[in-house]
Design a protein around this motif. Structure first.
Motif, mmCIF file in Angstrom:
data_model
loop_
_atom_site.group_PDB
_atom_site.id
_atom_site.type_symbol
_atom_site.label_atom_id
_atom_site.label_comp_id
_atom_site.label_asym_id
_atom_site.label_seq_id
_atom_site.Cartn_x
_atom_site.Cartn_y
_atom_site.Cartn_z
ATOM 1 N N LEU A 52 -2.667 14.843 3.840
ATOM 2 C CA LEU A 52 -3.937 14.229 3.457
ATOM 3 C C LEU A 52 -4.293 14.505 1.997
ATOM 4 O O LEU A 52 -5.179 13.870 1.447
ATOM 5 N N LYS A 53 -3.617 15.468 1.375
ATOM 6 C CA LYS A 53 -3.906 15.774 -0.024
ATOM 7 C C LYS A 53 -3.488 14.602 -0.895
ATOM 8 O O LYS A 53 -2.387 14.083 -0.783
ATOM 9 N N GLY A 54 -4.402 14.172 -1.732
ATOM 10 C CA GLY A 54 -4.125 13.083 -2.649
ATOM 11 C C GLY A 54 -4.261 11.694 -2.050
ATOM 12 O O GLY A 54 -4.099 10.706 -2.755
ATOM 13 N N PRO B 217 -8.805 8.195 17.606
ATOM 14 C CA PRO B 217 -7.618 7.419 17.238
ATOM 15 C C PRO B 217 -6.357 8.277 17.401
ATOM 16 O O PRO B 217 -6.372 9.468 17.099
ATOM 17 N N GLU B 218 -5.283 7.658 17.868
ATOM 18 C CA GLU B 218 -4.007 8.381 17.983
ATOM 19 C C GLU B 218 -3.362 8.577 16.621
ATOM 20 O O GLU B 218 -2.628 9.529 16.411
ATOM 21 N N THR B 219 -3.639 7.642 15.706
ATOM 22 C CA THR B 219 -3.043 7.677 14.376
ATOM 23 C C THR B 219 -4.144 7.553 13.331
ATOM 24 O O THR B 219 -4.991 6.662 13.431
ATOM 25 N N GLY C 197 -4.657 0.273 6.348
ATOM 26 C CA GLY C 197 -4.065 0.231 7.682
ATOM 27 C C GLY C 197 -2.739 0.958 7.813
ATOM 28 O O GLY C 197 -2.138 0.982 8.882
ATOM 29 N N ARG C 198 -2.275 1.583 6.726
ATOM 30 C CA ARG C 198 -0.998 2.305 6.756
ATOM 31 C C ARG C 198 -1.180 3.627 7.501
ATOM 32 O O ARG C 198 -2.143 4.356 7.275
ATOM 33 N N ALA C 199 -0.252 3.950 8.397
ATOM 34 C CA ALA C 199 -0.319 5.188 9.170
ATOM 35 C C ALA C 199 -0.122 6.394 8.253
ATOM 36 O O ALA C 199 0.822 6.432 7.458
ATOM 37 N N LEU C 200 -1.043 7.353 8.356
ATOM 38 C CA LEU C 200 -0.937 8.587 7.575
ATOM 39 C C LEU C 200 -0.335 9.716 8.406
ATOM 40 O O LEU C 200 0.520 10.442 7.933
#
Length: 173
Positions: free
Chosen positions: A69-71, A118-120, A126-129
């Motif tokens: 999640l950084k950046g 949310p699972e993702t 909309g890109r999965a992180l």
């Protein structure tokens, strides 16, 4: 620093909201007999900004701390609260919840229940992180700063139904 009674509740993904509502209504009946008033069972989907703001007041959300999640420019705003790209953490917001709100004699409200997250975690495009730590199950974690045994009786009802994942009572030590 005070004492707290912590509890983590969970249910399998295939448990329906209707099943949980029925269960919580039976717990609500017991809560009223214990002297909680008013009480309310709520089955809510948090699909609008107003409903998400309500969710923020009654459900703590799930803390996520992850280097990925950084950046990150910005996760999808409807999925997170309190996002910090420098520290790589946020609180995951629930998508829906089935909750029981009880009010004690001092007019203090306490919430028990289960929420879906949310699972993702996704970014604003909309890109999965990353996959979230709660997956697709129902999950709820909270605490009360009270030795009142009625709260433990309510959590015991969740335990009897198989919905308690963990509990820790600092008052009992």
């Amino acid at each position: 620093m005070g004492l707290s009674y912590h509890f983590t509740l969970s249910a399998a993904a295939d448990v329906t909201a209707e099943t949980l509502v029925e269960f919580l209504k039976s717990v609500e009946t017991d809560a009223r007999k214990m002297g909680f008033e008013p009480t309310m069972v709520l089955n809510a989907v948090f699909d609008t900004p107003e409903r998400r703001e309500f969710a923020r007041r009654v459900v703590r959300g799930v803390h996520i701390e992850d280097e990925r999640l950084k950046g990150v420019v910005l996760p999808a705003p409807e999925q997170v609260w309190d996002f910090s790209p420098n520290l790589g953490h946020c609180r995951l917001a629930p998508e829906r919840a089935v909750i029981l709100m009880v009010t004690d004699e001092r007019k203090c409200e306490t919430v028990f229940g289960l929420a879906r997250y949310p699972e993702t975690l996704r970014d604003i495009n909309g890109r999965a992180l990353l996959k979230t730590p709660v997956g697709d199950r129902w999950y709820f974690r909270d605490f009360v700063d009270s030795p009142d045994p009625r709260f433990r009786k309510i959590v015991k009802r969740f335990a009897e139904a198989g919905y308690v994942e963990a509990e820790s009572d600092e008052f009992a030590k």
